[in-house]
Design an enzyme around this catalytic site. Structure first.
Site, mmCIF file in Angstrom:
data_model
loop_
_atom_site.group_PDB
_atom_site.id
_atom_site.type_symbol
_atom_site.label_atom_id
_atom_site.label_comp_id
_atom_site.label_asym_id
_atom_site.label_seq_id
_atom_site.Cartn_x
_atom_site.Cartn_y
_atom_site.Cartn_z
ATOM 1 N N LEU A 153 -1.268 -0.442 15.877
ATOM 2 C CA LEU A 153 -1.114 -1.804 15.375
ATOM 3 C C LEU A 153 -0.820 -1.835 13.890
ATOM 4 O O LEU A 153 -0.220 -2.784 13.383
ATOM 5 C CB LEU A 153 -2.388 -2.611 15.654
ATOM 6 C CG LEU A 153 -2.783 -2.777 17.123
ATOM 7 C CD1 LEU A 153 -4.147 -3.429 17.231
ATOM 8 C CD2 LEU A 153 -1.742 -3.601 17.858
ATOM 9 N N VAL B 128 -5.181 1.611 13.018
ATOM 10 C CA VAL B 128 -5.771 0.737 14.029
ATOM 11 C C VAL B 128 -4.859 0.763 15.251
ATOM 12 O O VAL B 128 -3.642 0.621 15.123
ATOM 13 C CB VAL B 128 -5.929 -0.704 13.510
ATOM 14 C CG1 VAL B 128 -6.561 -1.583 14.590
ATOM 15 C CG2 VAL B 128 -6.772 -0.729 12.247
ATOM 16 N N LYS C 234 -10.276 1.044 15.454
ATOM 17 C CA LYS C 234 -10.061 1.421 14.055
ATOM 18 C C LYS C 234 -10.544 2.852 13.868
ATOM 19 O O LYS C 234 -11.743 3.140 13.903
ATOM 20 C CB LYS C 234 -10.820 0.470 13.131
ATOM 21 C CG LYS C 234 -10.649 0.774 11.647
ATOM 22 C CD LYS C 234 -11.414 -0.242 10.802
ATOM 23 C CE LYS C 234 -11.291 0.083 9.325
ATOM 24 N NZ LYS C 234 -12.054 -0.877 8.488
ATOM 25 N N ASP D 117 -13.277 -7.599 -0.489
ATOM 26 C CA ASP D 117 -11.892 -7.176 -0.269
ATOM 27 C C ASP D 117 -11.136 -8.217 0.555
ATOM 28 O O ASP D 117 -10.391 -7.887 1.474
ATOM 29 C CB ASP D 117 -11.852 -5.815 0.430
ATOM 30 C CG ASP D 117 -10.489 -5.117 0.264
ATOM 31 O OD1 ASP D 117 -9.717 -5.543 -0.622
ATOM 32 O OD2 ASP D 117 -10.211 -4.173 1.022
#
Length: 823
Positions: free
Chosen positions: A513, A521, A535, A632
């Protein structure tokens, strides 16, 4: 003559004249619903036929911008400006002037002539010769309140010899049929107009495939090719020895179904809004188009950014090259190891929640069978490739297929379970995966206890080591007992590496992905058919075991509609893997900063995304039992679900504040340039206001469709914040709005820009709390005027190169910095 008598005569004459005038006016204005033979006809410009209760009208009209004239039927109750035409007589033979005349001849045929051209009909009906020897004085054509134009041959209007319902054009209304009469061979179909200006027969046709040995289903054709197919669920089909058809029934609401030049739509009239409201439309997603993934495959409409086609169990892509290039029309063929050996241990694998395969291809329907009997029925026949058992209103149906399985669509919630036949090898492999999965879910005691103990030991060692450098003002990462509490959460699963490898097809690039600084991922599918995002942290990534455990502990405690949900994790050797809920539309930045996909985000959707992110931050900062500082926040960490709802992800750098703690300081700065607040980037101080600064940047990027650190064409030294601030001061803030937005609400956009500028103010104390931001965005609180923002100008990398950044980088929005000494 006496004067009084003269006055009475004159007055009586006036009254008689008025009465006669009123009578004539009434006769002239009186609406009619019938045309009779040799007495009344309908002329262009001479009024319309109106059904008794004024529900429908019939007359001459010109569609759209055309000047040609047609005879049609339309709703009279819904007319505001444009006619909603439901039937057209001469759709392929228009009249080029207003000389049309509609009449009925002595054979009971409706005939349309142009003036002075009665010998050459423009259009006419056909009536069988067996009913043409009728009394012409009893012939009539009447427009009924159903919208049906009927020719009757008797005075009581009981014997009909022709009706418009038998000859539909592009629209289905109540009382009309779509289907076939087996006895006469007549078929009722809907065919689109050529265009809004031309009701001629178009390219798209909706017809019912009346399979006598399987379930009926609708097909929409483009020319002779299948374009869309309906689901064969509980639809009100009527089947008997003479006919199979669908009849639109329902309440008293005004409802119609129409075939356009690309879709079939069902609409209902809204009296309050004076407009048609869409109830259903198809095709919409790419998986709605017939055979999008070819034979023996399934199409998942929620897979927007990865390949949407998957082979059924026991099958592989016919062309690997096409599959890798996201072209699945070639479909799938039997795997060499999956070739069926009839009776040699073969069985079935369940494919959950699907739209039925095409029943017009090798399907057979039997009633009165249980699910087990249906399975045995298929198993006994070596040609049977799949079966499906369903119950509706007490009736149990068994559907079996004996050929390729076509046009299978995977639903998120609804749908039926399809059982695909596989050989013993594939069946055993699938059973091993399923047993392993169930064992992990059902027998948690020993393996989970071992994993928890091992994890506790690792965490305790990590915490002991970390105490040397821990800042006493705050908590660096989650305490060991908190992590243990999360790991004993029954909703959090531990997956073994074999399950992850099988789910991602050995971390296939086809399933990737995306990737970033911490690894890649992948899209995965668990043995229970659940789609997940896997992930996988790179062994060379900046995120170590501490960050990984921190992310596990943090996300496991968070439950909110605007946060990505953690399903489980895997730790084995050097492998550190998170299993998260699957977000089919990837990240917000994949739409915002793509020149073609940006147009999918209209202003309404962008405003919904802004509000959704704000609600997610509100939960993190205030409503959860832990106060979480994300550290983040950026557009690439905002993921989008099937309905484009935003979900905040990537909590590897998150911090937990306890009690009344408002701020912390670190010598290890993490985050992404372009989104970091000044006090954090320069001094290492972070708080909830650090996230607020990042959210302000995200809002400006959503409004403008530009990256914060991208070049400004008018001033290359200025970043997005600087450009917006400059335009705000000049009273031209709306100039920053993304040019792909065709329409937007200026008040909402200006409110978002003003709130964003409040979020990016230089002094953190001036930035509003997220609770105030939510009220400002909703309009319940008026935002104050913003003060000067931080970071108005871009850094000149050519003059001052930061060793942590790649040389010549034009934009560093997506570069996550995991370690940086405070200057």
């Amino acid at each position: 003559m006496p004067l009084f008598h003269t006055y009475k005569v004159a007055n009586a004459q006036k009254m008689l004249f008025k009465a006669l005038l009123l009578f004539l006016l009434f006769r002239f204005c009186e609406s009619r619903d019938t045309i009779t033979w040799n007495q009344e006809q309908l002329k262009d410009g001479g009024g319309v036929l109106v059904s008794k209760q004024s529900k429908f009208e019939l007359g001459f009209f010109s569609p759209g911008n055309s000047s040609y004239r047609y005879v049609g039927i339309w709703y009279s109750q819904t007319e505001v400006s444009n006619k909603t035409v439901v039937w057209v007589a001469n759709r392929n033979n228009p009249i080029n002037d207003t000389s049309g005349v509609l009449t009925i001849n002595r054979y009971g045929e409706l005939v349309l002539y142009a003036y002075n051209m009665e010998s050459t009909p423009i259009w006419s009906t056909y009536v069988s010769r067996s009913v043409q020897n009728v009394n012409t004085t009893t012939l009539s054509a009447q427009l009924l309140d159903t919208g049906n134009l009927v020719v009757f041959q008797d005075n009581n209007n009981e014997i009909s010899i022709w009706q418009s319902f038998d000859h539909p054009t592009d629209t289905l209304i109540r009382g009309m049929k779509v289907g076939v009469n087996w006895k006469s061979g007549q078929e009722w179909v809907l065919t689109s107009w050529k265009s809004q200006d031309d009701p001629g027969t178009g390219d798209y046709t909706l017809r019912l495939y009346p399979n006598q040995i399987a379930s009926p289903q609708f097909f929409m054709y483009k020319g002779s090719s299948k374009y869309w197919r309906s689901d064969t669920g509980p639809i009100d089909f009527v089947t008997n020895q003479e006919e199979t058809y669908y009849l639109m029934n329902g309440t008293n609401t005004i409802t119609r179904a129409t075939v356009t030049d690309s879709a079939v739509e069902r609409l209902t009239w809204d009296d309050g809004g004076l407009q048609w409201e869409e109830d259903f439309s198809a095709p919409k997603s790419r998986c709605d188009w017939y055979g999008q993934c070819g034979a023996n495959s399934k199409c998942s409409p929620d897979n927007v950014n990865v390949f949407w086609c998957d082979c059924l169990p026991g099958y592989v892509p016919k062309s690997i090259s096409d599959w890798n290039h996201k072209n699945g029309t070639g479909g799938c063929v039997s795997n060499r190891l999956g070739l069926l050996k009839c009776g040699d241990g073969d069985g079935f694998v369940k494919v959950a929640r699907v739209k039925y395969p095409d029943t017009s291809i090798g399907a057979l329907l039997k009633s009165g069978m249980s699910a087990k009997e249906c399975e045995q029925e298929c198993l006994r026949n070596c040609s049977c490739t799949a079966y499906l058992s369903t119950e509706y209103e007490g009736l149990v149906d068994c559907l079996t297929w004996y050929d390729d399985l076509m046009d299978i669509l995977v639903y998120t919630e609804v749908g039926q379970d399809l059982y695909v036949r596989v050989n013993a090898t594939v069946l055993a492999a699938n059973a091993r995966r399923s047993e392993g999965f169930l064992e992990r879910r059902g027998m948690l005691a020993i393996p989970i206890l071992s994993a928890v103990l091992a994890l506790v030991l690792i965490i305790m060692l990590a915490c002991w080591w970390g105490k040397k450098n821990r800042n006493t003002k705050g908590i660096d990462f989650v305490e060991a007992d908190e992590l243990v509490e999360n790991q004993t959460n029954p909703e959090l699963q531990f997956f073994d590496l074999d399950t992850i490898i099988a789910a991602t097809d050995h971390f296939s690039r086809v399933n990737e992905l995306g990737h970033g600084g911490f690894g890649s991922v992948y899209k995965g599918q668990l043995p229970n058919e659940e789609k997940v995002a896997v992930k996988r942290l790179s062994q060379t990534s900046g995120q170590g075991i501490k960050e990984f455990k921190n992310e596990v502990a943090v996300i496991a405690r968070l439950q909110h509609r605007n946060l990505v949900k953690l399903l489980g994790c895997c730790i084995k050797g050097e492998e550190r893997i998170l299993v998260l809920e699957y977000m089919p539309n990837k990240s917000l930045n994949s739409f915002l900063f793509d020149s073609t996909r940006r147009s999918f985000l209209d202003w309404e959707k962008r405003f919904e995304i802004i509000n959704g992110i704000a609600r997610g931050i509100l939960y993190l900062h205030q409503d959860s039992r832990l106060r979480i500082i994300h550290r983040d926040l950026k557009t690439s960490n905002i993921l989008l679900d099937t309905k484009m709802n935003p979900k905040i992800s990537d909590f590897g750098m998150a911090r937990i504040f306890h009690g009344d703690q408002l701020q912390d300081k670190t010598s290890r700065i993490v985050g992404t340039y372009g989104y970091m607040s000044p006090e954090y980037a320069i001094f290492g101080r972070f708080s909830t206001k650090s996230d607020i600064f990042s959210f302000g940047i995200i809002m400006l990027e959503i409004v403008s469709g530009r990256k914060n650190n991208g070049y400004d064409l008018e001033d290359p030294s200025m970043n997005l914040i600087g450009r917006v601030w400059e335009l705000w001061g000049e009273g031209r803030a709306l100039d920053i709005v993304d040019s792909t937005l065709k329409s937007y609400k200026p008040n909402e956009v200006m409110r978002c820009i003003q709130v964003a500028l409040l979020c990016v103010q230089e002094d953190s104390k001036d930035r509003p709390a997220i609770s105030a931001i939510v009220f400002m965005l909703s309009g319940e609180l008026s935002p104050p005027l913003p003060k000067h923002p931080a970071f108005v100008y871009r850094r000149d990398f050519s003059a001052d190169v930061d060793p942590l950044l790649p040389n010549g980088s034009d934009s560093v929005n997506d570069l996550t910095i995991t370690t940086m000494e405070v200057r």
